[in-house]
Enzyme design. Structure first.
Site, PDB file in Angstrom:
ATOM      1  N   GLY A 285       0.838  -1.187   0.000  1.00 33.15           N
ATOM      2  CA  GLY A 285       0.000   0.000   0.000  1.00 33.15           C
ATOM      3  C   GLY A 285       0.877   1.241   0.000  1.00 33.15           C
ATOM      4  O   GLY A 285       2.083   1.172  -0.254  1.00 33.15           O
ATOM      5  N   HIS A 308       1.084  -3.541  -8.879  1.00 36.22           N
ATOM      6  CA  HIS A 308       2.334  -3.605  -8.103  1.00 36.22           C
ATOM      7  C   HIS A 308       2.255  -2.758  -6.849  1.00 36.22           C
ATOM      8  O   HIS A 308       3.202  -2.682  -6.078  1.00 36.22           O
ATOM      9  CB  HIS A 308       3.522  -3.171  -8.953  1.00 36.22           C
TER      10      HIS A 308
END
Length: 382
Positions: A285, A308
């Site tokens: 994150g 990604h």
């Protein structure tokens, strides 16, 4: 996933609200004469150089340096430790030790380390090899980070995000310039303004690029391994009984020869992660938000790929101008994250500069299955 029709190939998009600049770049890629089947955009997609970050291009017998990017082999390493608990004070001590031994930003090692010898047919890697020995085990800047996390599996984890440092940038710069020069000489139909100059794989230049790109990938893994070794030593000094139980080390900027929709193609993943059936992936994150260890579902429509990360919603300068330093610090403090955000310049990597990771994960439910959810405890950035 939604399908966007253009005058070129279809664009299959897992991002519900792709920015205009990223879509324009995707339209250009869809018009490339060697592009295969369709273009895939992951949920973290945003504008890059030539090709959007979070884009996936399958190319027939062709390599596009800018569709891999400047940080070749950039990727993630995630390690599950034997620890089931850790205090805030222990996190601070460990992070202090890491900062002493892992160079950040533009800093390099004072003494070189061992890395793989440069291949004979890799001129740029040969040229940069001596310098690269001082860069292995260094984090770099930008969105690269080291993070200590608590998993919902009851374990303490740590995560590393970094790539090939200057060696990857030099390789990309050299072959992108060379591709532009050759494309102009060949009078190709790909406009120079698209920044998508290419190298056919039946040329010496195309073969050399692949050799150098693959070396940069191996260097990137070695780089993360050296950092992990330093982190392990820091943990071991503070935490009794510490061992690493399992680890994953993957790329998200590279091209790989694969088979899709009846063709052998070069799949370019620029800010995208391989998600074959049963394959373990890492999706971080933004700073202070959750990250995920995932299992690939092998969705053929995404060329067996996933995001990604969270993906940016604003540029670095825009974030520094528009975000509130006090609000972003409070956000990290309220979450109990040990961090180093201190001034306006640090806002370029604030969570508010990125997409909501919960939305990103929801948008790719058909690409990956969540295996472990990781909550941040402490983060190191340059």
């Amino acid at each position: 996933m939604k399908i966007i029709k253009t005058e070129g190939l279809p664009i299959k998009c897992w991002c519900n609200e792709p920015e205009e600049g990223a879509l324009e770049q995707a339209f250009n890629i869809a018009r490339l004469p060697f592009a295969h089947k369709h273009i895939a955009l992951m949920p973290d997609t945003h504008q890059g150089f030539g090709m959007p970050i979070g884009g996936v291009l399958a190319a027939i017998d062709t390599i596009v340096p800018n569709a891999v990017g400047v940080d070749i082999g950039c990727g993630m390493m995630a390690c599950r430790t034997s620890l089931t608990d850790i205090s805030r004070d222990e996190i601070k001590q460990i992070m202090g030790l890491i900062r002493k031994v892992v160079p950040l930003g533009f800093n390099h090692r004072k003494t070189p380390v061992d890395i793989e010898d440069a291949p004979k047919d890799a001129p740029i890697v040969q040229q940069e090899h001596k310098s690269a020995r001082h860069q292995a085990g260094t984090l770099g800047g930008g969105n690269h980070f080291i993070e200590i996390q608590r998993g919902d599996d009851g374990k303490i984890w740590y995560m590393i995000h970094t790539g090939s440092r200057n060696i990857g940038k030099k390789v990309c710069g050299h072959y992108n310039a060379l591709a532009k020069e050759l494309n102009a000489k060949w009078k190709t139909d790909v406009p120079r303004a698209w920044d998508l100059a290419y190298l056919p794989m039946d040329t010496k230049e195309g073969q050399q690029y692949v050799t150098e790109m693959e070396y940069c990938q191996r260097f990137s893994k070695i780089n993360r391994d050296y950092i992990a070794k330093a982190i392990d030593e820091a943990f071991g000094e503070i935490m009794q009984g510490f061992v690493v139980e399992d680890s994953y080390n993957i790329h998200h900027n590279y091209a790989r020869h694969e088979h899709h929709f009846g063709k052998d193609v070069w799949v370019h993943r620029k800010g995208a992660t391989s998600a074959r059936v049963g394959e373990t992936g890492i999706i971080p994150g933004s700073q202070g938000t959750k990250s995920y260890i995932v299992t690939g579902l092998g969705n053929p429509e995404s060329f067996e790929s996933c995001s990604h990360g969270a993906g940016r919603v604003m540029g670095r300068k825009q974030a520094q101008r528009s975000l509130s330093l006090e609000d972003e610090i409070r956000r990290l403090d309220d979450a109990g994250v040990v961090h180093g955000m201190r001034n306006k310049n640090d806002l370029d990597e604030a969570a508010s500069a990125y997409k909501d990771i919960d939305i990103v994960m929801e948008e790719q439910k058909d690409l990956v299955k969540i295996k472990v959810e990781l909550t941040p405890l402490g983060v190191i950035k340059a």
